[in-house]
Design an enzyme around this catalytic site. Structure first.
Site, short mmCIF file in Angstrom:
data_model
loop_
_atom_site.label_atom_id
_atom_site.label_comp_id
_atom_site.label_asym_id
_atom_site.label_seq_id
_atom_site.Cartn_x
_atom_site.Cartn_y
_atom_site.Cartn_z
N GLU B 280 -11.62 74.62 -22.96
CA GLU B 280 -10.62 74.55 -24.02
C GLU B 280 -11.14 75.24 -25.28
O GLU B 280 -10.40 75.93 -25.98
CB GLU B 280 -10.27 73.09 -24.32
N GLU B 283 -10.72 78.78 -24.78
CA GLU B 283 -9.29 79.12 -24.90
C GLU B 283 -8.90 79.22 -26.38
O GLU B 283 -8.19 80.14 -26.79
CB GLU B 283 -8.45 78.05 -24.19
N CYS B 300 -5.29 66.85 -22.41
CA CYS B 300 -5.96 65.95 -21.48
C CYS B 300 -5.29 64.59 -21.36
O CYS B 300 -5.66 63.78 -20.53
CB CYS B 300 -7.43 65.79 -21.83
N SER B 320 -2.67 73.69 -24.27
CA SER B 320 -3.80 74.26 -23.54
C SER B 320 -3.50 74.23 -22.05
O SER B 320 -2.93 73.26 -21.54
CB SER B 320 -5.05 73.46 -23.83
N LYS B 359 -2.12 58.49 -15.82
CA LYS B 359 -3.01 59.25 -14.95
C LYS B 359 -2.58 59.13 -13.49
O LYS B 359 -2.85 60.01 -12.68
CB LYS B 359 -4.44 58.74 -15.09
N GLU B 362 -0.06 61.69 -13.18
CA GLU B 362 -0.68 63.01 -13.26
C GLU B 362 -1.29 63.40 -11.91
O GLU B 362 -1.10 64.50 -11.41
CB GLU B 362 -1.77 63.01 -14.33
N GLU B 367 1.46 70.07 -8.64
CA GLU B 367 0.57 71.20 -8.90
C GLU B 367 -0.92 70.79 -8.88
O GLU B 367 -1.79 71.64 -8.98
CB GLU B 367 0.92 71.87 -10.24
N CYS B 504 -7.74 56.72 -25.72
CA CYS B 504 -7.78 56.08 -24.40
C CYS B 504 -8.38 54.68 -24.41
O CYS B 504 -8.10 53.89 -23.52
CB CYS B 504 -8.57 56.95 -23.43
S1 SF4 Z 1 -10.74 59.32 -21.64
FE1 SF4 Z 1 -8.57 59.73 -21.74
S2 SF4 Z 1 -8.43 61.79 -22.55
FE2 SF4 Z 1 -10.48 61.46 -21.92
S3 SF4 Z 1 -10.58 62.28 -19.93
FE3 SF4 Z 1 -10.19 60.15 -19.73
S4 SF4 Z 1 -8.07 59.95 -19.64
FE4 SF4 Z 1 -8.44 61.98 -20.39
S1 SF4 Z 2 -4.75 56.31 -21.79
FE1 SF4 Z 2 -3.13 57.06 -23.10
S2 SF4 Z 2 -4.16 58.52 -24.42
FE2 SF4 Z 2 -5.50 58.19 -22.68
S3 SF4 Z 2 -4.99 59.72 -21.23
FE3 SF4 Z 2 -3.75 57.97 -20.73
S4 SF4 Z 2 -1.85 58.30 -21.80
FE4 SF4 Z 2 -3.34 59.65 -22.71
#
Ligand code: SF4
Ligand code: SF4
Ligand SMILES: Cc1cc2nc3c(=O)[nH]c(=O)nc-3n(C[C@H](O)[C@H](O)[C@H](O)COP(=O)(O)O)c2cc1C
Ligand code: SF4
Ligand code: SF4
Ligand code: SF4
Ligand code: SF4
Ligand code: SF4
Ligand code: FES
Ligand code: FES
Ligand code: FES
Lengths: 551, 574, 158
Positions: B280, B283, B300, B320, B359, B362, B367, B504
């Site tokens: 990043e 980038e 992220c 990004s 997550k 995700e 993809e 997080c």
């Molecule tokens: S702590 Fe949150 S932002 Fe960092 S890598 Fe893990 S999930 Fe992604």
């Molecule tokens: S815990 Fe919240 S801030 Fe962290 S990666 Fe997941 S959605 Fe994003």
């Protein structure tokens, strides 16, 4: 205005309209034209006379003779007899319940006990004519307020009059205006509460249909007193005719410079917008109304803050009921002292009641505060049809208490009714004769609250459902004495802990019937018997047939 | 502000004017039960569980909402108050499923606790449980509206804190429920799947989607090589699942416990966090020097990604192209790692331990399979991992600390701070400064971008080049920042967004209960971890240097592009 | 007047309605009212346009629409038959009128007749209690009803 030798007033209130008054009016006009009387006799559409039960109603002035249940087919005879020959058409004339002599308006029992302040113009003028309103002294009070009085004088006069809010809570109007006038902020609002959802209440509708300018004038005076530039009338969606009349009246007032910029050259700027509700009783509660007007779910807000500090769009707001506002112009014109000659010490003035249920004259009346329930029912109301016995009267609409015959002599004002566990409320008066079951009607009340709870707070959202559930169990014979214990605990909790007065009042009708008609509850619960045979699950066929209520 | 004096249960207290009775009672040492009240939210006053007697008041008053006044006399424990509270809670219980034993919130449920606190034994109303369909449409969350008590705490969070508005009260009276529009399944609405509503909810009406069974199965399967990665934010929160106080760092114990569970390798997402900084950061420098789309927005946080796909699709070119560290890890585990250790990538099973419900979504995105397989097989939240430890009988607190496996377990302080708001930014600045200026950074601590402030801004001097940066956490703050950017304000070059308040450490998968006060304690732990680390800059991570040498080539290179970068999908705005 | 329930939603029309009211404070209710007047009910496609146009979340718009008994988020019959079941009507024999209606239409509250002509709904009070018992069909009110007369009224709409 040109001169007419006679005026024929045809009631165009919704109740009469439902009974065909429009066709009567059309027939009258064509009949008069046909006989060349068009220039001599004027046909006027008016608001409700209050005798809706006898509608469609027609009054011929100058004599003031009231004709009832007029059909289009009666019209030729009516024109022939009364307007050409000058004779009263006996067969259509209003008769007192106990057949008596022919009556003109001022002589009738129905009108004799009444004092018309709020309804001063209803049934007298054409509600679509601002000229007629003005001819009756309309907008003089506004002129007086703007040119001879300061805003503080207006507030002082209202306070001195002792006028209390007619929307239900009875809060002193002058005081409310004073709070709003003192509140900080340059944007303030005046709101007219025309949501009128309380079952058995239709006074605001008939005032708006019959005399919309009286409300506009009241609102404009309020705006002057508190410093508001914008007003709203929040009116329930079902009131199509009121909305139409009000819009017409607003246009007329704007055209004559009675709304808009620089009213009466006083520099006052004020205009009014009509907003239409969408079917929710709770939106009559002032803060729920604001939520709704702002485009939200009509859920009551927490208090404090109160509307006079934080109201519509977060601004200081005066909110008043239609009837409250219709009282304002007469108070300003004739003074607080005059106003106090009417009614009682604690509740000055008159009150408009709507009579429904088992009463001969269903309809609208205006009487001085403090009149007894008995006078209203047996005097003005004409008593109970077919000579049946009185069972109970519910004052104040569905959230009011149910009073038994022993309390028929209670004076009708805010404080006296509160003492017996009821309320003056919206002025609805539901009369029930002795063929009906008290437990059954209490179940119907509780069903109303289950349907109308907004669902925001727990004790009302769940409690109204349980109230209805327990009441249903009683009327179907499934209840046990334990249910009564639970009912009482629930009622205490709701009255004390609900967020707004809807939930707080929901147990009132149930608990007053419980208090005053305990034997009838016992019959249902202990003996599994409905004394009147109304409750279908409990009625033995013989009993129910006798009462004419069988399935 | 002036103070007012009042009496609560006979004791005088003095509190600032404008306080609520609840706040005053706290000061007087009087506990008043609450349910719809939440310390980080506006007053709602809807459950009425906190009612108290106020002298001269016609009705009881809700302590959480009612303002104090001079000379007020309050009683919180009278027969009328006790009866009202009991009736109210019984009203709720009579419509609530009796599912405690099988409920994800058992023992952590505020309704359950309240029933105990009030000593409820019999519910006097007949059972009429709500029977509404469960919504399991998303891989992230399960919504069970039958358990919803309509307290509206999730509504506040979703609308006010997250600016999303996926949930709202609908219908009226006893039919009122909190639902997505048209009762649509959550997968079809604008929900970011951040899971913040889980923290708002006092009961089990919204919970994470439980994927522990899949992990148990993989662990028991001798054919599978099961590797686990732990997100930066987990080591500062997982202790709470074992009953340790918020803010306890448990890195070593966590590693040990994961080994006890039977994972073949215990790796660290921090490794790919360092890698993210390399990619990043490059980038950013690339965009700065070639006139690319700016500001560059971090990518992220998958809650944030889903949000921007819905609400600001026109800004997607700013995001990004870097995958999140979790996904970079999955892609490398099934390529670089498998290759290096001669393991059939088809047998590698990647589990991630994340702070996050988004997550899960995700990992399931179509993809995310650039390794040729689904890059990450299962995502568990810290709550689910806590549950697995309990089921496995692991006495977490008594374990000796252990180290991560190599090489995907090596990381720096820069990666550790990814777990707190501002951390990605700070890590990126540490690296960008040194890469651009070729000088050593004297003070590694960019305190301007740390902490719970809604939107943080800073300007960093890179040897004459001014770099304007901004950081937002919580999606409502992100929305505000995006609106500024859309209006052309701010002139930012680099912007960090974390979907969850506090970053997080406050993620939707973190231990119950997560409040702002708890978030602050966890943030402290994160920066302790940073200070503890021998290496604190991503570009100095030897394992990172090695992976570029052995496998990736260079940042933004061909292989990186294929494995570590991705693209985005605009979604409906309403 | 019968409400016509149109099949495909004319989103341009919805946008026009939104544009007309957008600058008013508290525009949502007037917009919903007008959208329903033109579409017969409030379908999701239409409310999506409303939400976008007014900058509100769809869940909020839906939450508001479902609060009010005069708004419908699902298609209804051609004629809404709304029967008052509050106390003043009840005392005057509303129950018998309701029974007759249910018999005549063959559906109970909240249901639509199989031919899609009538939807039967209960309401709290129509504000015409002076002529109780009362029924409202679309925007017309009928009062002083009996089990016989209400059947005759329904026949007019058949
Ligand atoms: S702590 Fe949150 S932002 Fe960092 S890598 Fe893990 S999930 Fe992604
Ligand atoms: S815990 Fe919240 S801030 Fe962290 S990666 Fe997941 S959605 Fe994003
Ligand atoms: C459930 C509920 C319904 C109400 N409905 C009405 C109504 O329909 N019309 C009205 O004027 N006031 C109604 N009120 C009273 C209003 O909240 C408010 O007190 C009134 O509009 C103030 O005006 P007033 O002071 O002129 O009476 C209602 C109150 C409650 C709690
Ligand atoms: S008492 Fe009833 S109507 Fe009032 S806020 Fe509570 S739920 Fe709504
Ligand atoms: S939400 Fe709470 S009360 Fe309800 S089942 Fe789960 S643990 Fe029990
Ligand atoms: S708490 Fe009571 S109901 Fe629950 S499992 Fe134990 S004994 Fe059974
Ligand atoms: S997951 Fe996040 S966006 Fe979705 S409903 Fe919950 S709080 Fe709202
Ligand atoms: S889902 Fe949970 S937080 Fe949301 S209203 Fe229901 S109980 Fe409250
Ligand atoms: S409506 Fe005509 S007399 Fe009441
Ligand atoms: S905690 Fe006070 S009303 Fe819910
Ligand atoms: S009670 Fe039926 S119309 Fe008012």
């Amino acid at each position: 205005m040109s001169f007419y030798r006679a005026h024929v007033l045809v009631c165009a209130g919704t109740n009469c309209a439902l009974k065909g008054s429009q066709a009567v009016r059309e027939r009258l006009v064509s009949e008069l034209e046909g006989r060349g009387l068009g220039a001599e006799v004027k046909v006027v559409e008016t608001g409700c006379f209050g005798l809706c039960e006898e509608g469609p109603t027609v009054v011929v002035y100058p004599e003031g003779v009231l004709y009832c249940r007029v059909t289009p087919d009666d019209v030729p005879e009516l024109v022939e007899e009364h307007l050409l020959k000058g004779r009263r058409l006996e067969r259509l004339i209003y008769r007192q319940p106990v057949e008596k002599a022919v009556q003109t308006v001022p002589q009738m029992d129905f009108f004799r006990g009444q004092v018309r302040v709020v309804l001063r113009n209803c049934g007298v003028i054409d509600p679509e004519s601002i000229e007629e309103y003005i001819a009756q002294g309309g907008y003089q009070a506004l002129g007086k307020a703007l040119t001879e009085m300061t805003p503080a004088d207006v507030v002082a006069e209202l306070k001195a009059s002792g006028l209390r809010g007619r929307g239900g809570a009875g809060f002193p109007t002058g005081l409310k205006w004073e709070f709003a006038a003192r509140a900080k902020g340059d944007v303030k609002y005046v709101v007219c509460n025309a949501d009128e959802g309380e079952p058995g209440t239709f006074k605001d509708r008939l005032i708006l249909e019959g005399d919309p300018h009286s409300v506009i004038e009241g609102m404009t005076i309020a705006a002057y007193a508190v410093g508001a530039k914008k007003g709203y009338v929040y009116i329930r969606g079902e009131y199509a005719l009121s909305i139409e009349r009000l819009e017409t009246a607003l246009k007329q007032a704007r055209k004559m410079g009675l709304l808009g910029r620089d009213i009466f050259g006083s520099g006052l700027e004020f205009d009014i917008e009509v907003r239409v509700g969408a079917g929710a009783y709770v939106c009559g509660e002032e803060t729920a109304l604001f939520e709704s007007l702002e485009g939200g779910r009509g859920e009551p807000r927490l208090k404090p803050p109160y509307p006079t500090d934080v109201g519509l769009f977060g601004k200081p707001t005066v909110i008043n009921n239609v009837e409250t506002l219709a009282n304002v112009a007469p108070i300003i014109s004739h003074g607080a002292k005059w106003y106090r000659t009417l009614g009682t010490e604690g509740s000055p003035g008159t009150k408009v009641f709507t009579l429904t249920g088992d009463i001969v004259n269903e309809g609208l009346i205006e009487v001085p505060m403090g009149i007894t329930l008995r006078e209203v029912i047996y005097g003005i109301g004409g008593g109970i049809p077919e000579g049946r016995g009185f069972k109970m009267a519910q004052t104040g609409g569905t959230s009011g208490g149910c009073l038994p015959a022993e309390l028929l002599d209670v004076p009708m004002d805010y404080d006296e009714l509160a003492k017996v566990g009821s309320a003056l409320g919206s002025g609805a008066l539901l009369i029930m004769d002795d063929t009906h079951c008290i437990v059954d009607i209490a179940r119907v009340f509780s069903r109303f609250f289950e349907h109308e709870s907004c669902g925001k707070c727990v004790p009302c959202r769940e409690g109204t459902m349980r109230l209805h559930e327990i009441m249903t169990r009683i009327t179907t014979g499934e209840a046990t004495p334990k249910d009564i214990e639970n009912l009482e605990a629930l009622a205490r909790t709701m009255a004390a802990a609900c967020l707004c007065p809807l939930g707080q009042a929901a147990p009132v009708p149930v608990m007053t019937t419980f208090k005053y008609f305990r034997e009838e509850y016992d019959a249902h619960i202990k003996e599994k018997r409905c004394p009147t045979g109304t409750c279908r699950a409990l009625a033995s066929p013989a009993v129910s047939l006798a009462a004419g209520k069988g399935v | 502000m002036s103070n007012v004096k009042l009496t609560i249960n006979g004791t005088q207290v003095e509190v600032p004017a404008g306080s609520t009775i609840l706040q005053a009672a706290e000061k007087a040492g009087v506990r008043i039960p609450t349910l719809c009240h939440h310390p980080d939210q506006d007053i709602k006053g809807v459950c009425r569980v906190c009612v108290v007697e106020v002298e001269k008041s016609r009705t009881l008053q809700a302590a959480c909402a009612f303002p104090v006044a001079e000379g007020m006399v309050v009683r919180t424990n009278t027969p009328a108050v006790r009866e009202a509270r009991k009736v109210i809670v019984e009203l709720m219980l009579s419509r609530h499923p009796q599912d405690c034993l099988g409920c994800a919130r058992n023992m952590k449920c505020e309704l359950q606790a309240l029933a105990q606190e009030l000593g409820i034994r019999d519910v006097r109303f007949s059972r009429r449980e709500k029977d509404l369909p469960r919504d399991t449409s998303t891989p992230s969350l399960v919504r069970d509206p039958s358990k919803c008590i309509v307290c509206r705490r999730c509504v506040y969070t979703c609308s006010e804190v997250q600016g999303v508005g996926a949930l709202f009260p609908a219908y009226r009276g006893h039919e009122a429920v909190v639902v997505p529009a048209y009762d649509n399944p959550m997968i079809d609405v604008v929900c970011s799947l951040c899971g913040q509503c889980v923290h708002a909810c006092p009961v089990g009406a919204i919970t994470e989607h439980d994927d522990t069974e899949e992990v148990w199965e993989a662990l028991a399967d001798p054919e599978k090589h099961v590797v686990v990665q732990t997100a930066p934010a987990i080591r500062a929160t997982l202790g709470e699942e074992a009953g340790l106080p918020a803010g306890t760092l448990v890195t070593g114990k966590m590693v040990a416990a994961l080994r006890r569970l039977g994972f073949d390798r215990v790796f660290d997402t921090d490794f790919t966090a360092d890698l993210t900084i390399m990619e990043e950061g490059s980038e950013l420098i690339h965009r700065l020097t070639t006139g690319g789309t700016l500001p560059l927005l971090t990518s992220c946080s998958p809650g944030w990604i889903k949000f921007i796909e819905h609400f600001f699709p026109e800004l997607l070119p700013n995001v990004s192209t870097c995958k999140s560290p979790q996904q970079m890890f999955g892609a490398l585990a099934k390529t670089y790692y498998a290759e290096k250790f001669g393991i059939d990538p088809a047998k590698v099973f990647v589990v991630s331990i994340m702070p996050c419900t988004a997550k899960k979504f995700e990992a399931a995105r179509p993809e995310m399979n650039s390794s040729g397989y689904r890059d990450v097989d299962v995502v568990l939240t810290s709550r689910e991992l806590g549950r697995m430890f309990r089921q496995a009988g692991i006495d977490f607190d008594r374990l000796e600390e252990e180290e991560f496996d190599k090489p995907l377990g090596l990381s720096t302080g820069a990666a550790a701070i990814f777990g707190a708001t501002g951390g990605v930014m700070e890590a990126a600045l540490r690296t960008a400064y040194e890469l651009v200026t070729k000088k050593e950074l004297e003070n590694l601590d960019f305190v301007e971008v740390r902490g719970m402030k809604a939107i943080k801004e800073a300007t960093i001097d890179l040897d004459g080049t001014k770099l304007n940066v901004a950081v937002a956490h919580g999606l409502a703050n992100a929305k505000e920042l995006m609106e500024r950017i859309s209006r052309g304000e701010g002139d930012y070059h680099f912007v960090e967004i974390m979907a969850c308040p506090g970053g997080c450490i406050g993620g939707g998968g973190q231990p119950i209960r997560t409040t702002n006060a708890v978030r602050e304690q966890r943030i402290d732990a994160i920066y302790r971890e940073d200070r503890r680390m021998p290496i604190r800059k991503s570009h100095e991570n030897p394992a990172i240097k090695q992976i570029y040498e052995d496998f990736l080539g260079e940042p933004l290179g061909e292989k990186s592009h294929h494995l570590l970068h991705t693209h985005y999908t605009p979604r409906k705005r309403v | 007047m019968a409400r016509e329930v149109k099949k495909a939603v004319d989103t341009a029309l919805v946008d026009k309605i939104v544009a007309k009211h957008r600058t008013r404070e508290g525009a949502l209710l007037p917009v919903l009212r007008e959208v329903q007047d033109s579409l017969g009910y409030l379908p999701q496609e239409a409310l999506e346009r409303v939400a976008l146009g007014l900058g509100l979340s769809l869940s909020r718009v839906y939450g508001v629409a479902t609060f009010y008994s005069l708004f419908y988020t699902r298609p209804k019959g051609r004629y809404m038959v709304r029967v008052c079941e509050s106390a003043p009507c009840h005392v005057q024999g509303a129950q018998e009128v309701i029974d007759a209606l249910i018999r005549e239409l063959g559906v109970s509250f909240g249901e639509t007749t199989p031919d899609g002509r009538f939807t039967l709904e209960k309401v709290s009070c129509l504000g015409v209690c002076g002529v109780a018992p009362a029924v409202m069909i679309e925007d017309r009110v009928y009062g002083n009803l009996t089990p016989e007369s209400v059947v005759a009224v329904i026949q007019e709409y058949r």
